[in-house]
Write a protein that holds these residues in place. Structure first.
Motif, short mmCIF file in Angstrom:
data_model
loop_
_atom_site.label_atom_id
_atom_site.label_comp_id
_atom_site.label_asym_id
_atom_site.label_seq_id
_atom_site.Cartn_x
_atom_site.Cartn_y
_atom_site.Cartn_z
N UNK A 1 37.37 33.94 37.15
CA UNK A 1 38.56 34.76 36.30
C UNK A 1 38.13 36.18 36.16
N UNK A 2 36.81 36.46 35.84
CA UNK A 2 36.70 37.87 35.34
C UNK A 2 36.42 38.59 36.63
N UNK A 3 35.75 38.01 37.91
CA UNK A 3 35.82 38.64 39.16
C UNK A 3 37.47 38.93 39.58
N UNK A 4 38.16 37.78 39.58
CA UNK A 4 39.63 38.10 40.15
C UNK A 4 40.34 39.18 39.45
N UNK A 5 39.98 39.04 38.08
CA UNK A 5 40.74 39.96 37.22
C UNK A 5 40.28 41.63 37.53
N UNK A 6 38.85 41.68 37.75
CA UNK A 6 38.45 43.15 38.05
C UNK A 6 38.90 43.61 39.54
N UNK A 7 38.83 42.82 40.38
CA UNK A 7 39.15 43.24 41.92
C UNK A 7 40.60 42.91 42.12
N UNK B 1 42.96 40.01 42.64
CA UNK B 1 43.29 39.12 43.38
C UNK B 1 44.02 38.05 42.62
N UNK B 2 44.86 37.47 43.37
CA UNK B 2 45.95 36.55 42.58
C UNK B 2 45.48 35.03 42.62
N UNK C 1 38.28 38.49 50.01
CA UNK C 1 37.51 39.75 49.48
C UNK C 1 36.00 39.38 49.36
N UNK C 2 35.47 38.19 48.97
CA UNK C 2 34.21 38.03 49.20
C UNK C 2 33.65 37.95 50.61
N UNK C 3 34.16 37.48 51.55
CA UNK C 3 33.61 37.48 52.89
C UNK C 3 33.38 38.86 53.41
N UNK C 4 34.11 39.94 52.46
CA UNK C 4 33.87 41.23 53.18
C UNK C 4 32.77 41.97 52.38
#
Length: 200
Positions: free
Chosen positions: A156-162, A164-165, A173-176
């Motif tokens: 949740x923290x990573x998703x909120x920071x970057x 993404x939904x 995003x992670x694959x890049x």
């Protein structure tokens, strides 16, 4: 009247195939190094990661071919490890072979450094790697000996920071994100098998 690089008031460097052949004191000071620690060395050691060095080189190779100049904004690294944004102007003296001989001007920028690596701790990278393998929060928690709630909190923290939904966007995003492995051994610009020299 003629001026040398050392006379220039802005950080400048002259390089051949991404090896710094000359630079002024302003350039050395920008990277918190002495001039003799820079001259004769690869630009690779001035980047946070070698993957950044390769990526920027590929970009320059694409846009500078057949031209004389290039501009970008990027994150670089001082000798003490501090990362900072700077604008870089490059001019090739050999348009037929733009990688062969070029001069660069570096201008530091007032911009906060906040890239994917600052978001991804080793634990979060480990969790996202398992998410990208299709594992559920429960499976990840069991494998890492953590609670399901801890796994959910990291995601949740990573998703909120970057911004993404959903999980699919998170995986894209992670694959890049560039890998961290083997970067340290490249700091001094050691050649990568199968790679050719790129611009700065």
């Amino acid at each position: 009247m003629r001026f040398t690089i050392s006379d220039m008031p802005v950080p400048m460097a002259y390089a051949t195939h991404r090896i710094i052949r000359d630079c002024n004191e302003a350039f050395a000071n920008l990277f918190e190094r002495k001039r003799d620690e820079i001259v004769g060395r690869s630009f690779a050691r001035l980047y946070p990661r070698v993957s950044d060095f390769v990526r920027i080189g590929e970009m320059w190779g694409m846009h500078l071919s057949g031209s004389r100049r290039y501009y970008d904004e990027r994150i670089m690294k001082t000798a003490g490890g501090r990362r900072f944004w700077c604008a870089v102007n490059g001019r090739s003296r050999t348009p037929d072979n733009p990688f062969a001989e070029a001069i660069y001007c570096f201008q530091p920028m007032i911009r906060p450094v906040d890239d994917g690596q600052s978001i991804l701790s080793e634990r979060r990278r480990q969790i996202l790697s398992m998410v990208s393998q299709g594992k559920t929060n429960v499976e990840i928690a069991l494998e890492l000996a953590l609670s399901k709630r801890t796994i959910e909190a990291h995601r949740a923290r990573v998703m909120r920071k970057i911004g993404v939904r959903n999980t699919a966007e998170l995986i894209v995003w992670f694959s890049k994100q560039p890998p961290l492995s083997n970067d340290a051994s490249w700091e001094d610009g050691a050649a990568s098998p199968g790679r050719v020299p790129f611009l700065v």
